[in-house]
Design a protein around this motif. Structure first.
Motif, short mmCIF file in Angstrom:
data_model
loop_
_atom_site.label_atom_id
_atom_site.label_comp_id
_atom_site.label_asym_id
_atom_site.label_seq_id
_atom_site.Cartn_x
_atom_site.Cartn_y
_atom_site.Cartn_z
N THR A 210 0.82 -1.22 0.00
CA THR A 210 0.00 0.00 0.00
C THR A 210 0.85 1.26 0.00
O THR A 210 0.32 2.35 -0.20
CB THR A 210 -0.93 0.04 1.23
N GLU A 211 2.15 1.12 0.24
CA GLU A 211 2.96 2.33 0.36
C GLU A 211 3.96 2.53 -0.79
O GLU A 211 4.81 3.41 -0.69
CB GLU A 211 3.61 2.38 1.75
N THR A 212 3.87 1.74 -1.81
CA THR A 212 4.63 2.07 -3.02
C THR A 212 3.93 3.15 -3.83
O THR A 212 4.56 3.82 -4.66
CB THR A 212 4.79 0.84 -3.94
N PHE A 213 2.62 3.34 -3.60
CA PHE A 213 1.86 4.28 -4.41
C PHE A 213 2.36 5.71 -4.27
O PHE A 213 2.49 6.44 -5.25
CB PHE A 213 0.37 4.19 -4.05
N GLY A 214 2.62 6.12 -3.01
CA GLY A 214 3.04 7.49 -2.77
C GLY A 214 4.42 7.81 -3.34
O GLY A 214 4.60 8.82 -4.02
N VAL A 215 5.40 6.95 -3.04
CA VAL A 215 6.75 7.27 -3.54
C VAL A 215 6.79 7.28 -5.06
O VAL A 215 7.49 8.10 -5.67
CB VAL A 215 7.84 6.32 -2.98
N LYS A 216 6.01 6.39 -5.70
CA LYS A 216 5.99 6.39 -7.16
C LYS A 216 5.33 7.65 -7.72
O LYS A 216 5.76 8.21 -8.73
CB LYS A 216 5.28 5.14 -7.68
N ALA A 217 4.28 8.11 -7.04
CA ALA A 217 3.63 9.35 -7.49
C ALA A 217 4.56 10.55 -7.30
O ALA A 217 4.63 11.44 -8.14
CB ALA A 217 2.32 9.55 -6.74
N LEU A 218 5.28 10.55 -6.18
CA LEU A 218 6.24 11.63 -5.93
C LEU A 218 7.36 11.58 -6.97
O LEU A 218 7.79 12.63 -7.48
CB LEU A 218 6.81 11.49 -4.51
N GLN A 219 7.79 10.37 -7.30
CA GLN A 219 8.81 10.21 -8.34
C GLN A 219 8.34 10.83 -9.67
O GLN A 219 9.08 11.58 -10.32
CB GLN A 219 9.10 8.72 -8.54
N ARG A 220 7.10 10.53 -10.04
CA ARG A 220 6.57 11.10 -11.29
C ARG A 220 6.53 12.62 -11.22
O ARG A 220 6.87 13.31 -12.18
CB ARG A 220 5.16 10.56 -11.56
N ALA A 221 6.09 13.13 -10.05
CA ALA A 221 6.00 14.59 -9.92
C ALA A 221 7.36 15.24 -10.04
O ALA A 221 7.53 16.27 -10.72
CB ALA A 221 5.35 14.95 -8.58
N ILE A 222 8.36 14.66 -9.39
CA ILE A 222 9.71 15.24 -9.43
C ILE A 222 10.29 15.15 -10.85
O ILE A 222 10.90 16.10 -11.35
CB ILE A 222 10.61 14.54 -8.40
N ALA A 223 10.08 13.98 -11.49
CA ALA A 223 10.56 13.83 -12.86
C ALA A 223 9.90 14.87 -13.77
O ALA A 223 10.55 15.51 -14.60
CB ALA A 223 10.29 12.41 -13.38
N GLY A 224 8.61 15.05 -13.57
CA GLY A 224 7.86 15.98 -14.42
C GLY A 224 8.18 17.44 -14.14
O GLY A 224 8.41 18.22 -15.05
N GLU A 225 8.23 17.80 -12.89
CA GLU A 225 8.33 19.21 -12.56
C GLU A 225 9.75 19.69 -12.35
O GLU A 225 10.06 20.85 -12.61
CB GLU A 225 7.47 19.51 -11.33
N LEU A 226 10.62 18.85 -11.83
CA LEU A 226 12.01 19.27 -11.64
C LEU A 226 12.90 18.78 -12.77
O LEU A 226 14.05 19.18 -12.88
CB LEU A 226 12.55 18.75 -10.30
N GLY A 227 12.37 17.87 -13.59
CA GLY A 227 13.18 17.37 -14.69
C GLY A 227 14.38 16.56 -14.25
O GLY A 227 15.38 16.47 -14.95
N ALA A 228 14.27 15.97 -13.05
CA ALA A 228 15.40 15.19 -12.52
C ALA A 228 15.36 13.77 -13.07
O ALA A 228 14.30 13.24 -13.40
CB ALA A 228 15.34 15.18 -11.00
N GLU A 229 16.51 13.15 -13.16
CA GLU A 229 16.59 11.71 -13.44
C GLU A 229 16.14 10.95 -12.21
O GLU A 229 16.58 11.26 -11.09
CB GLU A 229 18.05 11.30 -13.68
N THR A 230 15.28 9.97 -12.37
CA THR A 230 14.78 9.24 -11.20
C THR A 230 14.75 7.75 -11.48
O THR A 230 14.73 7.31 -12.63
CB THR A 230 13.34 9.67 -10.83
N VAL A 231 14.73 6.98 -10.38
CA VAL A 231 14.63 5.53 -10.48
C VAL A 231 13.88 5.01 -9.24
O VAL A 231 14.06 5.54 -8.15
CB VAL A 231 16.02 4.87 -10.58
N PHE A 232 13.00 4.03 -9.43
CA PHE A 232 12.35 3.37 -8.30
C PHE A 232 13.09 2.07 -8.02
O PHE A 232 13.29 1.27 -8.94
CB PHE A 232 10.87 3.10 -8.59
N ILE A 233 13.48 1.88 -6.78
CA ILE A 233 14.21 0.67 -6.39
C ILE A 233 13.27 -0.22 -5.58
O ILE A 233 12.98 0.09 -4.42
CB ILE A 233 15.43 1.03 -5.51
N PRO A 234 12.75 -1.29 -6.17
CA PRO A 234 11.80 -2.13 -5.43
C PRO A 234 12.52 -2.94 -4.35
O PRO A 234 13.72 -3.21 -4.44
CB PRO A 234 11.22 -3.04 -6.49
N ARG A 235 11.75 -3.35 -3.35
CA ARG A 235 12.28 -4.21 -2.29
C ARG A 235 12.57 -5.59 -2.87
O ARG A 235 11.80 -6.12 -3.67
CB ARG A 235 11.23 -4.32 -1.20
#
Lengths: 238, 238, 238, 238, 238, 238
Positions: A210-235
């Protein structure tokens, strides 16, 4: 991009300063040098997660569960030593957002879960230490929806309470709000019994899931708005 | 037998007064009339449990998890109303022993679990709010032991930490004590991650399953020493 | 009428949520069935009061002093067992409003007392844990006014402080506000001495006597605005 | 005699250091000069009491209720200014003993009251913040005994609880100890109702009246053992 | 002029009620008689200061450090007895303003210090228990400025943090705000080490020396706006 | 030698577990590898100190002032980041003993200071949060003794109170114990004024200077009893 600009952007975006949280949110471990070119996202800070983040080229890790809680870190020994050692050796900074990343309408776990479940008329609910972190909503169609491996059967029109992580304590509050189902990540045994006594149906869909949803949404927001390179590292399950 | 004699006997036997517990141990609900001929035992107070206890002829229920915690019961509404209503309607008293029934050498959950696992050199460990409630011991043979449905593989000579219920927070303490395995009932996600970070193996054998040991041992002690009629009322999974 | 509608109406009317009260205000004991046709009012919850309320046909009791204070009810034994047993057996719900029923301008004890004493220019005074619950006012004529059996001599133009119940601690604050008389229900000995040391005249008109005003005013408001059947159940001195 | 010798003697005699009291016991106001030839005793520190004590030639006042409670004196204004001003102007020191003078077997209010009521088998009871301050005892004959103006009817063999001052909160504890009567000084309204609910008979014999016993016994002890000149200054009702 | 008018004027001027202070600000010692013709100002309440204030004809002393802190005065003995005795014997009242007199833009220590140092773009900084008491500003020219005997070298354009008294704990916060210099009165050893670890330059200009600024500014304001006779009583080094 | 053996030896020697300290005493930072061949001693943990300790070949630093206080370390940023980074990079462990190293009769700051000052009849005094940490003693000859640069004039037979570090708050307690001189490391301004008001002579001999005594004595004890290589790293003034 500068580390301080990124952390200030997330602080603002998630309104971190408004939360009375047992997690010491925002930057938890600094690093030498302020330039950040790549950001890794995950649910939990662990030595393994940080090592994989660093190996991917990240200078900053953003997580839901950091390493500093309550009064702080009493001793840099045992497990916490391993996490800090990994971060220091790899010169990776660590940023944590706990309740702010449960509650955010834009990219919090619970609004994301509610959208994932197809709920409508979503509104805030469930107050934890004065912070309203969860949501309720109305199921928009009949059928089974999945969170990870867990099946969530929904009936159109029923009111559903949603609170990610370990939030079984809100089951009875969900009943008082007129919900016929309460979805959370995990519930302690005492909360399971309390929900049963109150006649409230509760589904545990996994704390992590239930808690991967938030970090992934934040990742998308940062990628979109800050233009940063991002990666999600699953457990990696051990 | 008089209700007050039974409750005083258990208070003494479990040394209830010595524990600083979030459970308000000892008698939690009184009844009309002091004579008790039959005592029902269970893990959790619920309306269903109390109704079945009363149907079996019991005037007193003895449980590990009662209904009064911390400051007490703020409102007799919702789930707690159902439990109290069931007890009042059936004129059944309720006695709860939480940490004292984890810790007792004679009939506590953890000594009973350690004996069940065939551990030797059992000694007290794991302090919760100043109460030492769990144990460590040395596995006496190789093989797999079961708690409920959960398999516990043991290697002769290894040191094992045991703490029933929701005690994942002690995993790292078990490591510091030299254990290679920590057995508990359930662990929150944060404790799972902390144990992983510390490199500690932890098995969750079920909150309910690890806590039937104590009430059953107390039942045997009361049947043997007070000569009371007793019955164990198992949980019916919903 | 539905129980929940009535309790929500009183919660709103008295602004119950705004008070930081040692009483756990609002519904304290639920009942089976949501329909309420008759409401009994009284100052103190007791087994005798509830039995008489039920005998009068009430399904709901509204009182100033309920049974749940501070952290809540630790044990349903002794006196509190008697009250809860009476309510459960008669299937009567219990609603309590403590500070909110002292403070309400429309139907609180102190504004009612001030009107009863013929005071004018009434304004709020006397803060208890951040809640301003009492009043001051100016006597509008010379003469003696009664509260229960107690005579209150008043001189036209003098400033009078009023705080119902056990509020002797405010005597010195009344002096600082320029009052020449402070009327309360009862005062502890320490407060009597403190008032004497400060040179403040204080009259104790009875804890019970000063607190019938609020529940009766609330009874009138409910009868008038909700159209409910109501009854006031006076205390029977033992 | 030296002031410090007298205060150290009372500290030892009453075991002042053992009590966790809301009163800041022992010396509360010092004086210029260490020689004390005469000691005045009373229940309550007031400007009037101190002035009369000084007029009688006393350099030291010993009271049950001093002027420093809890965190201490926030402001030397209002009533406390009057008391301190009286003491400073008359160069009189003030010593207070609150719970220690309730509890002392030799000269505490409650043992003295129990002896006055003719109780036998007196033993300690009623714990306030960890301090056991009251007593229970068995009535040794039938008849009516007086405390001040209050009549206390006693039946031979009945168990009686005694706790001076404002101790109505112990009425239910007295019942649990098997008492059929509880004697105190004054009881708040809430305690009166609680005692009624529990079916406990309670007599309020006056806060002041029940607390002259201890200071007078202490006066006798000091006169006898230290050979000091002493005087008891009774309260003048205003 | 009336004492109460003066104290209410200062309360308003310094917004005393807005501060959560360990000092019990406002009037700390009352006096007989409400007329005040002359007011003495100083940093610290001492018997010597009060005696010199009274000798100068003052009926009221206004200080930065009074005698009532936290819970209040537990015992009127030792040093605090000397101060109170001096005030009572000379019939002098005592008013204290601690944090309000650090923070006030008009006459607080820190705005006064910043103006004294020639800083521009002064703005509030450094929060103590929720009260923002210090300032930062930009040095307007190169050179050395003095506070008492201490030399403060300033470079034009550098950002400087200022917090009077014992405020070394803010050194690291000053660094985070971009300051290259932090000026305070005194710093504990722990704060000196913490500042060094953080790489922050800190100058200790004297607790007393940095806190004469506020009382003198308040003196000027009172002289100017209330037209009262005033005098500043400097500390005599012992 | 093993790190865990050394830390357990110091824990026992200084009775670390008996102290209720704001410092989180014992091991504060772990290291990779358990073998320790050389131990560095100092008063304060700083990045500079740790770097010099590591350069000297030490694997373990033992200090009086560590980096974890109260609830712990909230963020590994700023100054604390520098210290932890230095320790992690150099793979040096950190052990802190605060109050235990003030109080120890064998090698604590205060007994060492008392012996340095030539006091006799040394006994424990000055309780901080229930821990008695300082001493009093009788000067054995006339003359001036030095602590660092500070001269301490002593008169034979006078009673002297000693408490290292920032302990000015005990000056008045020293007076009550009959001391004519109180020696400490540093005193806040408020304590200086309080000592003056109480008429107590106090000498501030330097926080650092008074606290080299304990670590050096501990160094000698470890060198003598554990046979470890040791080095004292003095502070370099910046």
């Amino acid at each position: 991009m500068k580390l301080s600009e990124i952390t200030e952007w997330i602080d603002r975006e998630l309104e971190v300063g408004k939360f009375d949280d047992v997690s010491n949110n925002s930057l938890q471990i600094s690093r030498r040098g302020d330039a950040v070119s790549r950001i890794a996202f995950g649910v939990d800070a662990s030595a393994d997660f940080i090592a994989r983040a660093a190996a991917s080229g990240a200078e900053l890790c953003v997580v839901h569960h950091g390493i500093s809680w309550g009064g702080g870190i009493k001793r840099l020994t045992g497990g916490v030593y391993e996490v800090v050692k990994a971060a220091m050796d790899a010169n990776v900074a660590l940023y944590a957002a706990h309740l702010p990343l449960d509650a955010s309408e834009k990219c919090g776990n619970n609004w994301e879960l509610a959208r994932h479940l197809g709920l409508k008329d979503i509104s805030k609910a469930f107050s934890y230490h004065g912070n309203v972190i969860g949501v309720t909503g109305i199921a928009s169609k009949d059928g089974v929806c999945r969170i990870g491996e867990t099946e969530i059967p929904l009936a159109v029109g029923e009111k559903v309470g949603v609170c990610s992580g370990g939030a079984g304590e809100f089951a009875e509050a969900a009943k008082e709000l007129g919900c016929s189902l309460f979805v959370t990540g995990e519930a302690s045994w005492g909360d399971v019994i309390a929900a049963e006594n109150a006649g409230m149906r509760m589904i545990q869909a996994g704390h992590y899931e239930t808690e991967t949803f938030g970090v992934k949404a934040l990742q998308r927001a940062i990628a979109g708005e800050l233009g940063a390179e991002t990666v999600f590292i699953p457990r990696i399950q051990k």
